[in-house]
Design a protein around this motif. Structure first.
Motif, short mmCIF file in Angstrom:
data_model
loop_
_atom_site.label_atom_id
_atom_site.label_comp_id
_atom_site.label_asym_id
_atom_site.label_seq_id
_atom_site.Cartn_x
_atom_site.Cartn_y
_atom_site.Cartn_z
N VAL A 200 0.85 -1.19 0.00
CA VAL A 200 0.00 0.00 0.00
C VAL A 200 0.89 1.24 0.00
CG1 VAL A 200 -1.77 1.31 1.24
CG2 VAL A 200 -1.87 -1.19 1.19
N VAL A 201 0.62 2.13 -0.96
CA VAL A 201 1.31 3.41 -1.06
C VAL A 201 0.26 4.50 -0.87
CG1 VAL A 201 2.67 4.95 -2.52
CG2 VAL A 201 2.97 2.47 -2.71
N ALA B 153 0.89 7.72 -12.80
CA ALA B 153 2.21 7.32 -13.32
C ALA B 153 2.77 6.16 -12.51
CB ALA B 153 3.17 8.52 -13.29
N LEU B 154 2.58 6.18 -11.21
CA LEU B 154 3.07 5.09 -10.37
C LEU B 154 2.31 3.79 -10.66
CD1 LEU B 154 5.03 4.32 -8.09
CD2 LEU B 154 3.24 5.01 -6.45
N ALA B 155 1.01 3.89 -10.87
CA ALA B 155 0.21 2.71 -11.21
C ALA B 155 0.69 2.11 -12.53
CB ALA B 155 -1.27 3.08 -11.29
N ARG C 35 -3.05 -0.76 -8.42
CA ARG C 35 -4.29 -0.05 -8.72
C ARG C 35 -4.30 1.28 -7.99
NH1 ARG C 35 -8.28 -3.40 -11.11
NH2 ARG C 35 -7.05 -4.89 -12.29
N LEU C 36 -4.89 2.26 -8.63
CA LEU C 36 -4.98 3.61 -8.05
C LEU C 36 -6.40 3.89 -7.60
CD1 LEU C 36 -3.99 6.55 -7.50
CD2 LEU C 36 -4.57 7.04 -9.89
N ASN D 107 -6.61 -10.26 -5.00
CA ASN D 107 -5.23 -10.67 -5.30
C ASN D 107 -4.45 -9.53 -5.94
OD1 ASN D 107 -6.46 -10.63 -7.75
ND2 ASN D 107 -5.91 -12.70 -8.36
N LEU D 108 -4.85 -8.30 -5.66
CA LEU D 108 -4.11 -7.15 -6.20
C LEU D 108 -2.70 -7.13 -5.63
CD1 LEU D 108 -6.76 -4.27 -5.92
CD2 LEU D 108 -6.13 -5.58 -7.95
N PRO D 109 -1.71 -6.80 -6.46
CA PRO D 109 -0.34 -6.74 -5.94
C PRO D 109 -0.10 -5.52 -5.07
CG PRO D 109 -0.40 -6.05 -8.23
CD PRO D 109 -1.78 -6.54 -7.90
N GLY D 110 -0.86 -4.45 -5.33
CA GLY D 110 -0.66 -3.24 -4.56
C GLY D 110 -1.74 -2.23 -4.83
#
Length: 187
Positions: A3-4, A20-22, A28-29, A69-72
């Protein structure tokens, strides 16, 4: 799940950096206006139903994401650092996602006010954030937040996993790359 949380004052570029990070990470954003605009279709910001409903929708969404199952996940947030309820909101959202707040990667963006006033009028911002289309009101809100609240840290952030970036002269992609390098995020 990684998580960011990207936070900073209004129009600093949280959403565009998040996009841009996504793109560079596959995360996912969820930018904060995704829920704000949904609720704003029915209620005004100062209606008593507005903020409780926004928080409830976010918490339910985060709870559902927890089992995915999202990576982030990248979440953007206007955090008035002088308000306890903003910190409590972040803590509640992390709890709903099922991550320790100490494991969250916090990215703080800062830019001078003149730059943010220009960014407040960008085509992408106005397209993604319909409530910002009243430019006079949006600019007044930006200036009001700057005057009334602590919108950036003074080397006193309460969590250790923190990166502060002045993105006044950086593109969203350059800023995203700094985040990726600093936290060692891979796609």
């Amino acid at each position: 799940m990684d998580v960011v949380v990207i936070f900073g004052p209004p129009a600093v570029g949280k959403m565009t950096v998040g996009m841009a990070l996504a793109e560079s990470t596959g995360y996912r954003l969820m930018h904060n206006h995704m829920t704000l605009e949904l609720v704003h279709n029915f209620f005004e910001f100062d209606d008593p139903e507005f903020w409780p409903l926004v928080r409830e929708i976010r918490e339910k969404l985060f709870s559902a994401i927890k089992d995915s199952n999202l990576p982030g996940l990248i979440y953007t947030f206007v955090w008035a650092l002088d308000r306890d309820r903003d910190r409590e909101s972040i803590e509640n959202y992390c709890s709903a996602i099922g991550v320790s707040i100490n494991d969250v990667k916090f990215v703080e963006l800062t830019a001078d006010q003149d730059t943010r006033l220009l960014r407040n009028k960008t085509e992408l911002r106005l397209a993604e954030k319909k409530s910002k289309n009243d430019l006079e009101k949006s600019e007044a809100n930006l200036l009001d937040f700057d005057q009334k609240h602590q919108m950036n840290t003074e080397n006193d952030f309460i969590f250790s996993n923190h990166l502060k970036i002045d993105n006044t002269n950086l593109s969203p992609q350059q800023t995203a790359q700094r985040i990726v390098r600093h936290f060692g995020i891979s796609k």
